[in-house]
Write a protein that holds these residues in place. Sequence first.
Motif, mmCIF file in Angstrom:
data_model
loop_
_atom_site.group_PDB
_atom_site.id
_atom_site.type_symbol
_atom_site.label_atom_id
_atom_site.label_comp_id
_atom_site.label_asym_id
_atom_site.label_seq_id
_atom_site.Cartn_x
_atom_site.Cartn_y
_atom_site.Cartn_z
ATOM 1 N N GLY A 140 -8.369 -6.806 8.336
ATOM 2 C CA GLY A 140 -7.582 -6.154 7.288
ATOM 3 C C GLY A 140 -6.093 -6.216 7.544
ATOM 4 N N GLY A 141 -5.636 -7.299 8.153
ATOM 5 C CA GLY A 141 -4.210 -7.456 8.375
ATOM 6 C C GLY A 141 -3.726 -6.796 9.653
ATOM 7 N N ARG A 142 -4.655 -6.206 10.411
ATOM 8 C CA ARG A 142 -4.235 -5.573 11.666
ATOM 9 C C ARG A 142 -3.936 -6.601 12.746
ATOM 10 N NH1 ARG A 142 -7.761 -0.041 12.663
ATOM 11 N NH2 ARG A 142 -6.533 1.215 11.221
ATOM 12 N N GLN A 256 -6.147 -7.130 0.498
ATOM 13 C CA GLN A 256 -6.940 -8.253 0.982
ATOM 14 C C GLN A 256 -7.721 -8.876 -0.174
ATOM 15 O OE1 GLN A 256 -7.567 -8.470 4.818
ATOM 16 N NE2 GLN A 256 -7.623 -10.539 4.037
ATOM 17 N N ALA A 274 -5.312 2.182 3.831
ATOM 18 C CA ALA A 274 -6.489 1.453 4.316
ATOM 19 C C ALA A 274 -6.079 0.014 4.631
ATOM 20 C CB ALA A 274 -7.592 1.465 3.258
ATOM 21 N N THR A 275 -6.711 -0.554 5.668
ATOM 22 C CA THR A 275 -6.325 -1.900 6.099
ATOM 23 C C THR A 275 -6.432 -2.892 4.940
ATOM 24 O OG1 THR A 275 -8.576 -2.255 6.827
ATOM 25 C CG2 THR A 275 -7.013 -1.525 8.474
ATOM 26 N N GLN A 276 -7.456 -2.708 4.107
ATOM 27 C CA GLN A 276 -7.658 -3.544 2.924
ATOM 28 C C GLN A 276 -6.382 -3.650 2.077
ATOM 29 O OE1 GLN A 276 -8.544 -5.231 -0.448
ATOM 30 N NE2 GLN A 276 -10.338 -5.063 0.865
ATOM 31 N N VAL A 278 -3.164 -2.630 3.108
ATOM 32 C CA VAL A 278 -2.005 -3.013 3.925
ATOM 33 C C VAL A 278 -1.904 -4.530 4.056
ATOM 34 C CG1 VAL A 278 -1.025 -2.868 6.254
ATOM 35 C CG2 VAL A 278 -1.880 -0.811 5.127
ATOM 36 N N SER A 300 2.171 4.655 9.341
ATOM 37 C CA SER A 300 2.356 3.799 10.516
ATOM 38 C C SER A 300 2.865 2.412 10.127
ATOM 39 C CB SER A 300 1.065 3.697 11.329
ATOM 40 O OG SER A 300 0.102 2.974 10.606
ATOM 41 N N VAL A 301 2.872 2.091 8.844
ATOM 42 C CA VAL A 301 3.478 0.818 8.431
ATOM 43 C C VAL A 301 4.759 1.028 7.636
ATOM 44 C CG1 VAL A 301 1.322 -0.504 8.395
ATOM 45 C CG2 VAL A 301 2.072 0.642 6.330
ATOM 46 N N ALA A 302 5.021 2.285 7.248
ATOM 47 C CA ALA A 302 6.193 2.555 6.409
ATOM 48 C C ALA A 302 7.458 2.678 7.254
ATOM 49 C CB ALA A 302 5.974 3.831 5.618
ATOM 50 N N GLU B 14 -11.460 1.489 9.350
ATOM 51 C CA GLU B 14 -10.420 2.505 9.183
ATOM 52 C C GLU B 14 -10.223 3.356 10.435
ATOM 53 O OE1 GLU B 14 -8.567 1.910 6.877
ATOM 54 O OE2 GLU B 14 -9.895 0.677 5.644
ATOM 55 N N PHE B 20 -7.954 0.338 17.912
ATOM 56 C CA PHE B 20 -8.130 -1.069 17.554
ATOM 57 C C PHE B 20 -7.622 -1.928 18.715
ATOM 58 C CE2 PHE B 20 -6.369 -5.011 15.815
ATOM 59 C CZ PHE B 20 -7.495 -5.527 15.220
ATOM 60 N N GLU B 124 -16.372 -10.513 1.240
ATOM 61 C CA GLU B 124 -15.652 -10.805 2.483
ATOM 62 C C GLU B 124 -16.035 -9.744 3.496
ATOM 63 O OE1 GLU B 124 -11.685 -10.440 0.843
ATOM 64 O OE2 GLU B 124 -11.484 -8.419 1.638
ATOM 65 N N ALA B 126 -15.191 -7.103 6.531
ATOM 66 C CA ALA B 126 -14.014 -6.293 6.821
ATOM 67 C C ALA B 126 -13.317 -6.736 8.101
ATOM 68 C CB ALA B 126 -14.406 -4.818 6.927
ATOM 69 N N ARG B 131 -14.753 -15.249 3.997
ATOM 70 C CA ARG B 131 -15.221 -15.488 2.627
ATOM 71 C C ARG B 131 -15.978 -16.806 2.498
ATOM 72 N NH1 ARG B 131 -9.390 -14.096 -0.165
ATOM 73 N NH2 ARG B 131 -9.552 -11.860 0.038
ATOM 74 N N ARG B 236 4.247 -3.515 15.944
ATOM 75 C CA ARG B 236 4.749 -2.709 14.825
ATOM 76 C C ARG B 236 6.200 -2.351 15.113
ATOM 77 N NH1 ARG B 236 1.847 -3.368 10.790
ATOM 78 N NH2 ARG B 236 -0.376 -3.038 10.990
ATOM 79 N N ALA B 238 8.218 -1.277 12.725
ATOM 80 C CA ALA B 238 8.602 -0.169 11.855
ATOM 81 C C ALA B 238 8.291 1.161 12.533
ATOM 82 C CB ALA B 238 7.829 -0.269 10.546
ATOM 83 N N CYS B 240 8.405 4.963 11.316
ATOM 84 C CA CYS B 240 8.654 5.651 10.057
ATOM 85 C C CYS B 240 9.609 6.825 10.245
ATOM 86 C CB CYS B 240 7.330 6.140 9.470
ATOM 87 S SG CYS B 240 7.509 6.775 7.820
#
Lengths: 327, 264
Positions: A140-142, A256, A274-276, A278, A300-302, B14, B20, B124, B126, B131, B236, B238, B240
């Motif tokens: 999910g882009g992580r 995504q 949600a990662t989807q 992001v 956490s991404v803003a 999530e 992670f 797809e 997660a 895909r 990361r 960024a 915030c």
Amino acid sequence: MPGVLVIATAPEGTFSRSNLELVGGARALDRVLGAGVSAALLGGGGPLGAAIETLHQHGVPTVYCVDHPALGIGQADAFLVAAEAVARQAKPDLLLVGGDTVGREVAPRLAHRLGAALVTDCVELAVDAGAVVARRQVYGGRALAMHVVHRRPAVLSVKPRSLDAAEPAPVAGRVVDVTVAIDLAALPTRVREVQTEKAELGLEDAQTVVGGGRGLGGPDGFKILQELAQALGGAVGSSRPPADAGWVPISWQIGQTGKTVRPALYVAVGISGATQHVAGMAGSRTIVAINRDPEAPIFSVAHLGIVGDYREVVPALIAKVRELKGR
Amino acid sequence: MEIIVCLKQVVDPELPLREFVIDPATNRQVREGRPLVLSTYDEHALEVALQLKDRSGAKVTALTLAPRATIGDAVRLALAMGADEAVVVDDPRSPDLPGAVKARILAAAIRRIGRSDLVVCGCESADWVERVVAPLLAEELGAACVTFASRIESADGALVVRRQSEDGFHLIEARLPAVLSITSDETNRPRLPKVKDIIAAKRKPLQILPAADLATAAGETTADGVEVRSVAAPERTARCELLPGDPAEQAALLAQRLRELKLL
């Protein structure tokens, strides 16, 4: 001819920008590989002359043209047959396919038919020590995965809006007409109807995007976001839950699954992060999050965050933006 | 109609970012000690299959490729939701296998199961988001293929499939047999299993197919010409900055910061 073959599509004569993203990627690879760039132009139901000329104008000398009425919008089976025919004639080392509705179906099946290696949804293509290196988003882009492609030929599908479109570079062109027998009635699928929903105008090109999520509570929340987008001069998108719930058209969905945006400013309102989602907006230059939950992962991404109720914050923001813009 | 639903378990996508972790030895996410869930769109695929069963009495078989340690979890949930049978391909390598290889193994399993008119998968996963499984299964099985389908109607031995596109949807007529990948919409929200069905599902038999038995039928099940050299989480950068105050003050601060950044 060896080298890189771009699979360009022009259903009903329409030639989209993503074709030029593939050409841009192919030319960048070719600067190192040096075996040449060519394109398959697959289309029908409309004149292809302008598309051929566009390819020549953007540095593609050889265009293999399949002009067949079956190559209409969404007719993936026909595009697969046409792409395979060109690939067998041109014998390229690499094939670049767009990651759109049709490309998602065509790329893996084309690789299977050609016995080719396959990497899907690439966001970056490069050459490292003679080997093609493709990067793609995972988890999910992580994270970003780096794939090294050892087999030839290889089919690489490219995520839309990831590569820079080719700059103009006119070359002397030639067209190779490829005749392919496609019997629409014999194909296992047939497009019966194409429905276009009213998409937010230019969502993918907007320099400012306001995205709304589940936290808006219902379709009415998007009305106030449209006002904010209007004040900021941008477009409105959504995360997956509002699109799933039918609050907004599916075509508004960013993530995504959905569109990828990378505006100068992205304002996420009521979006948990949600990662989807992001994965479709993390490339934005400045990200603002407005959310009631201080623990929401969107923070956490803003870059800038407001913990609060959007019903109070957004109207105040609209007023302030209008004031600063002198309207 | 005989329907096979391909299911896969993933680490809960999530989970907080601090949990992670990429294992540099396998270039995959560390699974140990993390909760596993059904990959998001697989649940929607299952729901679509169960709705076809509700409407027209189809038989639904849940199929998963899983390491022995977690064998059954995904298909037990499917049984609790209403699937009729469950087949597990026991493969310790499965979380790390590329989609192209998984598709070959799944195709061999589907041939072993026997008759199937329709195979559905999530659009797809997660985790690896390739895909590719549905389109490659279609090629392996010589079936029609539609990806990113959200609704299916069955009529006269064929299907009418609503496929989501960039700017709307396409209605596709597809012949059987077919392989479809399923995306979500408001009509296919996964049902919640009842407690009694969850309990009953625990006692239902699972058909276990050792991957080694399928390997010959699947042909080459290791190399696919693509090496995963690295998987890295981007730093990361960024951090915030939370804007303080009441809503009016927050809005004013934000507008001011946007102006400083030349975004206004």
